[in-house]
Design an enzyme around this catalytic site. Structure first.
Site, PDB file in Angstrom:
ATOM      1  N   ASP A   1     -11.667  73.530  38.080  1.00  0.00           N
ATOM      2  CA  ASP A   1     -11.191  72.189  37.772  1.00  0.00           C
ATOM      3  C   ASP A   1     -10.326  72.229  36.518  1.00  0.00           C
ATOM      4  OD1 ASP A   1     -11.174  69.221  37.397  1.00  0.00           O
ATOM      5  OD2 ASP A   1     -12.643  69.370  39.012  1.00  0.00           O
TER       6      ASP A   1
ATOM      7  N   SER B   1      -8.576  64.865  40.082  1.00  0.00           N
ATOM      8  CA  SER B   1      -9.568  65.473  40.972  1.00  0.00           C
ATOM      9  C   SER B   1      -9.657  64.796  42.330  1.00  0.00           C
ATOM     10  CB  SER B   1     -10.962  65.385  40.339  1.00  0.00           C
ATOM     11  OG  SER B   1     -11.052  66.208  39.217  1.00  0.00           O
TER      12      SER B   1
ATOM     13  N   ASP C   1      -6.887  59.862  30.106  1.00  0.00           N
ATOM     14  CA  ASP C   1      -5.698  60.033  30.946  1.00  0.00           C
ATOM     15  C   ASP C   1      -4.446  59.740  30.126  1.00  0.00           C
ATOM     16  OD1 ASP C   1      -7.430  60.489  33.059  1.00  0.00           O
ATOM     17  OD2 ASP C   1      -7.511  58.362  33.573  1.00  0.00           O
TER      18      ASP C   1
ATOM     19  N   ARG D   1      -9.461  54.274  41.897  1.00  0.00           N
ATOM     20  CA  ARG D   1     -10.145  55.541  42.176  1.00  0.00           C
ATOM     21  C   ARG D   1     -11.647  55.319  42.340  1.00  0.00           C
ATOM     22  NH1 ARG D   1      -9.755  61.429  39.229  1.00  0.00           N
ATOM     23  NH2 ARG D   1     -11.987  61.819  39.216  1.00  0.00           N
TER      24      ARG D   1
ATOM     25  N   LYS E   1     -19.197  67.096  38.592  1.00  0.00           N
ATOM     26  CA  LYS E   1     -18.166  67.472  39.571  1.00  0.00           C
ATOM     27  C   LYS E   1     -18.739  67.645  40.974  1.00  0.00           C
ATOM     28  CE  LYS E   1     -14.679  67.886  36.620  1.00  0.00           C
ATOM     29  NZ  LYS E   1     -13.471  67.049  36.676  1.00  0.00           N
TER      30      LYS E   1
ATOM     31  N   ASP F   1     -11.558  71.607  32.822  1.00  0.00           N
ATOM     32  CA  ASP F   1     -11.248  70.181  32.849  1.00  0.00           C
ATOM     33  C   ASP F   1     -12.118  69.364  31.898  1.00  0.00           C
ATOM     34  OD1 ASP F   1      -9.851  67.895  34.141  1.00  0.00           O
ATOM     35  OD2 ASP F   1     -11.936  67.338  34.475  1.00  0.00           O
TER      36      ASP F   1
ATOM     37  N   HIS G   1     -10.687  67.735  28.429  1.00  0.00           N
ATOM     38  CA  HIS G   1     -10.604  66.285  28.162  1.00  0.00           C
ATOM     39  C   HIS G   1     -11.115  65.911  26.772  1.00  0.00           C
ATOM     40  CE1 HIS G   1      -9.196  64.651  31.906  1.00  0.00           C
ATOM     41  NE2 HIS G   1     -10.174  65.177  32.625  1.00  0.00           N
TER      42      HIS G   1
ATOM     43  N   ASP H   1      -7.627  72.236  41.120  1.00  0.00           N
ATOM     44  CA  ASP H   1      -7.260  70.921  41.665  1.00  0.00           C
ATOM     45  C   ASP H   1      -6.102  70.261  40.920  1.00  0.00           C
ATOM     46  OD1 ASP H   1      -8.862  70.553  39.411  1.00  0.00           O
ATOM     47  OD2 ASP H   1      -9.861  68.776  40.208  1.00  0.00           O
ATOM     48  N   HIS H   2      -5.836  70.673  39.696  1.00  0.00           N
ATOM     49  CA  HIS H   2      -4.742  70.129  38.870  1.00  0.00           C
ATOM     50  C   HIS H   2      -4.832  70.847  37.535  1.00  0.00           C
ATOM     51  CE1 HIS H   2      -7.850  68.065  36.638  1.00  0.00           C
ATOM     52  NE2 HIS H   2      -8.334  67.649  37.793  1.00  0.00           N
TER      53      HIS H   2
ATOM     54  N   HIS I   1      -4.850  65.369  32.080  1.00  0.00           N
ATOM     55  CA  HIS I   1      -4.370  66.369  33.036  1.00  0.00           C
ATOM     56  C   HIS I   1      -2.865  66.577  32.808  1.00  0.00           C
ATOM     57  CE1 HIS I   1      -7.747  64.801  35.883  1.00  0.00           C
ATOM     58  NE2 HIS I   1      -8.215  65.479  34.852  1.00  0.00           N
TER      59      HIS I   1
HETATM   60  O1  LIG Z   1     -12.795  62.399  34.313  1.00  0.00           O
HETATM   61  C1  LIG Z   1     -12.095  61.774  35.125  1.00  0.00           C
HETATM   62  O2  LIG Z   1     -12.444  60.742  35.675  1.00  0.00           O
HETATM   63  C2  LIG Z   1     -10.717  62.308  35.452  1.00  0.00           C
HETATM   64  C3  LIG Z   1      -9.759  61.911  34.376  1.00  0.00           C
HETATM   65  O3  LIG Z   1      -9.630  60.524  34.333  1.00  0.00           O
HETATM   66  O4  LIG Z   1     -10.753  63.706  35.589  1.00  0.00           O
HETATM   67  P1  LIG Z   1     -10.914  64.401  37.032  1.00  0.00           P
HETATM   68  O5  LIG Z   1      -9.813  63.848  37.879  1.00  0.00           O
HETATM   69  O6  LIG Z   1     -10.708  65.864  36.752  1.00  0.00           O
HETATM   70  O7  LIG Z   1     -12.256  64.091  37.540  1.00  0.00           O
HETATM   71 MN   LIG Z   2     -10.310  67.747  38.377  1.00  0.00          MN
HETATM   72 MN   LIG Z   3     -10.274  65.743  34.635  1.00  0.00          MN
END
Ligand SMILES: O=C(O)[C@@H](CO)OP(=O)(O)O
Ligand SMILES: [Mn+2]
Ligand SMILES: [Mn+2]
Length: 622
Positions: free
Chosen positions: A91, A144, A234, A349, A424, A493, A497, A534-535, A564
């Protein structure tokens, strides 16, 4: 032309022919039993368009209830079945120029480095952001949800961000069932909007909230309360103040038009409301207390002041602001959620909205004491979980992600194991399977969740549960009980962050060591590995100017990037089970994450369905 491609083409033609014959019989039946000219004309159009026809047929099968034969994948002409395959998703692991802000470069990562040496035949880069994963523009960083959706589904779907844009631009959002449902409350009640306030585009977008505020007021909302969650994950840390100021200006404009519109509460996204995968219900409870009950440890009369003041607390940042409520001169909260009100959670999301959606919607709910459960009309911006139908009302229909590679493979006998730690876990299960919870076939699948540390920021424990995840994967591979073992390694990841560069370097090393454990197990069983991401995130930890140099703020300090990135991600294949002639094709136009699904299906010995994005590999005869 490549011999494999010819063979697949021949095979696909044969498959199509047989499908045609069977289907023509069915069509004949329809034609005989129906004399309607419109049906006839649409049928003849379908016959002339093989792609459309295939899709109709697939949808028909799905509607009529599918049987195993409809899910049957064709045998790959060259690649054998029965190989044990490890699919590893790192990740937040992108590829970027090596410098001191590239934590993957700085970290010791011998395993990933050795895979890269296989380029270009066994190591390649694919797109993981923007339109390649169904986001509105190529300025949108990957994330993600869209990343794992693309990896698992093998096709590119217009994602929530884009679908909401379209619904708002056309005004359709106001004609649909969801909006009409909440609208019933506008006469007597308040409309509450709860969500992430930023322009990050991962979970929500400020411009969508602005349009929704305007549209809702034009469609009759007279009293509006916004419950904000500050970002800094973000978007740059500290940007929350600007977003709140912008929102306050919009609300002032609405007030000038006679709409009673205010911010009612707030808090940082990682500490208030936006937990995921049931890692820590206290996060959701803090939000509930502020948003619904109007109770929080911090009270302010003004939201800009609230955010500025709370940011001054020691070690504080936008992601972790404590909950606050806005109160009037007498100290009463200006916008608790009451009977008769309407509520919209405006994030598109899914993962970080499922828990609050449960709290708002479920009658039976025992995750925390809600104290008071108002009778509200609640709608999500989208439906967040298609399997749970949660929430039951929503403003915009989510992408319908069906026939994912996971479902196909399980229905073709591929016994599947998936594992990550809590933060995750849903990524390699729920997102991978098209935002669908649960198993396709419990007798052939096992999903293991390793509990994440709770109540810490992950720079404190940058190794997270990488070793535990890898050991579970190793055991699953060695057990011989599974054909596919899929994991997500969260370190790059989750620690990326936090913006803590030193900790992120440790995180990357830990992820690399975990990959080694898994690859060693693959080696032992003569299996195959597919390692990807994934990114991007950990490979670039600084905001950059147009020439790619670290950008400085007005005080001359570099700005740490917690978000990201737009970077591509690696895909590496190998292992003793990989036929020597297998290599990455060079003729796939702009390969992206969605091309991985067909690749994995091939390695399991199957040809992917014809509407999947093309495979990345070919088999060259030696
Ligand atoms: O933590 C999350 O919600 C996102 C960033 O906003 O990260 P990820 O897409 O890697 O889950
Ligand atoms: Mn991710
Ligand atoms: Mn992330």
């Amino acid at each position: 032309m490549n011999p494999l491609i010819v063979e697949i083409d021949v095979w696909q033609t044969a498959e199509r022919l047989s499908v045609y014959i069977a289907s023509s019989l069915f069509l004949l039946f329809v034609i005989i039993t129906s004399s309607s000219p419109s049906i006839l004309s649409s049928l003849s159009k379908s016959i002339l368009n093989p792609l459309l026809f295939n899709r109709h047929l697939q949808n028909f099968h799905l509607k009529m209830g599918s049987t195993d034969s409809q899910w049957k994948l064709a045998d790959h002409p060259k690649l054998p079945k029965g190989k044990k395959i490890a699919v590893v998703v790192l990740d937040g692991w992108g590829e970027a120029n090596p410098d001191q802000y590239n934590c993957i470069h700085v970290a010791e990562t011998p395993t990933m480095d050795s895979l890269k040496k296989g380029a270009p035949e066994k190591w390649t880069l694919v797109k993981a952001h923007g339109t390649a994963v169904g986001l509105p523009t190529d300025d949108d960083m990957g994330n993600s949800e869209v990343g794992h959706n693309a990896l698992g589904a093998g096709r590119i779907y217009a994602q929530g961000a884009k679908l909401v844009d379209l619904a708002l631009a056309s005004g359709k959002i106001y004609e649909e069932e969801g909006f009409n449902y909440i609208k019933e409350s506008f006469d007597q009640g308040t409309l509450h909007l709860i969500g992430l306030l930023s322009d990050g585009g991962v979970h929500s977008r400020l411009d969508q909230v602005q349009l929704l505020l305007k549209g809702a007021s034009e469609h009759g909302a007279k009293r509006i309360r916004v419950h904000i969650l500050t970002d800094g994950r973000d978007v740059l840390d500290g940007s929350s103040v600007g977003f709140v100021e912008t929102l306050e200006n919009d609300l002032a404009e609405l007030r000038a038009k006679g709409v009673d519109a205010r911010i009612a509460s707030g808090g940082g996204r990682m500490y208030v409301t936006m937990d995921r995968y049931e890692n820590d219900w206290d996060v959701v409870k803090r939000g509930w207390d502020a948003q619904v009950l109007g109770e929080a440890p911090h009270k302010f009369q003004n939201a800009v002041e609230a955010v500025k003041k709370l940011r001054e607390l020691p070690n504080m940042n936008d992601q972790y602001l404590p909950p606050f409520v806005i109160v009037d001169e007498s100290g009463n909260p200006v916008g608790p959620i009451l009977d008769g009100d309407a509520v919209v959670t405006f994030n598109f999301r899914a993962d970080r909205m499922v828990m609050i959606a449960k709290a708002l919607e479920y009658e039976d709910f025992d995750k925390f004491d809600r104290v008071r459960v108002p009778k509200i009309r609640y709608a999500g911006m989208l439906q967040y979980d298609g399997e749970l139908k949660l929430p039951s009302r929503y403003l915009v229909s989510p992408p319908l992600i069906e026939r994912t590679s996971g479902e196909y493979l399980v229905k073709n006998g591929v016994r599947t194991f998936a594992c990550s730690e809590t933060v995750k876990f849903g990524h390699v299960t729920f997102f991978w399977n098209g935002n669908r919870s649960g198993y396709f076939d419990a007798s052939k699948e096992e999903y293991v969740e390793i509990p994440s540390d709770v109540g810490i920021t992950f720079n404190v424990q940058p190794k997270m549960k990488a070793v535990e995840i890898a050991e579970k994967a190793r055991d699953a591979i060695l057990s011989g009980k599974f054909d596919q073992v899929r994991v997500n390694l969260p370190n790059g990841d989750m620690v990326g962050h936090t913006g803590d560069i030193e900790a992120t370097v440790v995180a990357c090393k830990a992820a690399d060591e975990a990959v080694k454990i898994i690859l060693d197990a693959v080696e032992q069983v003569g299996g195959i590995y597919v390692v990807t991401a994934d990114h991007g995130n950990a490979e670039d930890m600084v905001k950059r100017n147009k020439s790619g140099q670290p950008a400085k703020d007005k005080n001359g300090n570099i700005q740490i990037l917690t978000s990201h990135t737009l970077q591509p991600v690696p895909v590496a294949i190998g292992g003793p089970g990989l036929l020597p002639g297998v290599k990455f094709r060079t003729d796939v136009q702009t390969p992206g994450l969605a091309n991985v699904a067909a690749t994995v299906m091939n390695l399991h010995g199957f040809v992917a369905p014809s509407d999947y994005e093309p495979t990345l590999i070919e088999v060259v005869d030696n």
